[in-house]
Design an enzyme around this catalytic site. Sequence first.
Site, PDB file in Angstrom:
ATOM      1  CG  ASP A   1       3.918   0.871   3.231  1.00 55.35           C
ATOM      2  OD1 ASP A   1       4.497   0.022   3.945  1.00 55.35           O
ATOM      3  OD2 ASP A   1       2.684   0.872   3.054  1.00 55.35           O
TER       4      ASP A   1
ATOM      5  CD  GLU B   1       6.629  -0.197   7.365  1.00 55.02           C
ATOM      6  OE1 GLU B   1       6.292   0.744   8.101  1.00 55.02           O
ATOM      7  OE2 GLU B   1       5.825  -0.909   6.734  1.00 55.02           O
TER       8      GLU B   1
ATOM      9  CG  ASP C   1      -0.738   1.078   0.685  1.00 56.09           C
ATOM     10  OD1 ASP C   1      -0.240   0.337   1.542  1.00 56.09           O
ATOM     11  OD2 ASP C   1      -1.765   0.798   0.052  1.00 56.09           O
TER      12      ASP C   1
END
Length: 168
Positions: free
Chosen positions: A10, A69, A141
């Site tokens: 992420d 992502e 996160d």
Amino acid sequence: MTSKRIMGIDPGSRFTGVGIVDSDGQRLLHVHSDCIKLGDRPIPERLGMIFNGITDLIKLYQPDELAIESIFVATNAGGALKLGQARGAAICAAVVNHLSVHEYSPREVKQATVGKGSADKTQVQHMVKYLLNLHGKLQADSADALAVAICHSHASHLNNRIQQAGWQ
């Protein structure tokens, strides 16, 4: 099906979440999760920290693949640029270490993890903890990075089944 180790990322310019899972297509096992804390250093230093941090984790945990992502459409051009640079540093670390890279939109990650593409962070954290049988507090996160790895596990398992059926 053999098990594979997936590193989920992420990306962020202040915090980059990292999550590693083992997947055999049916079961998921939590291996590692953490957050690379980048602070207020100049952007080039932060990008180096992302690259070096992910490289170190790749060498330590030896994942088979990396899932990350993708960038969402942001209203702040400067923020989107920094996010893109953070993604680039993570992707470069993967490529230099001979990992294949797979990208998923935030909506795809939420859909695969929670079952709803518009899920909020709390729902993602809850489902990641449930799917990986984790207890205690999970940093946002890190949870997001684990969700990316889970998303890739589901997607790659489905792609394998499609290929075995001869539909491609």
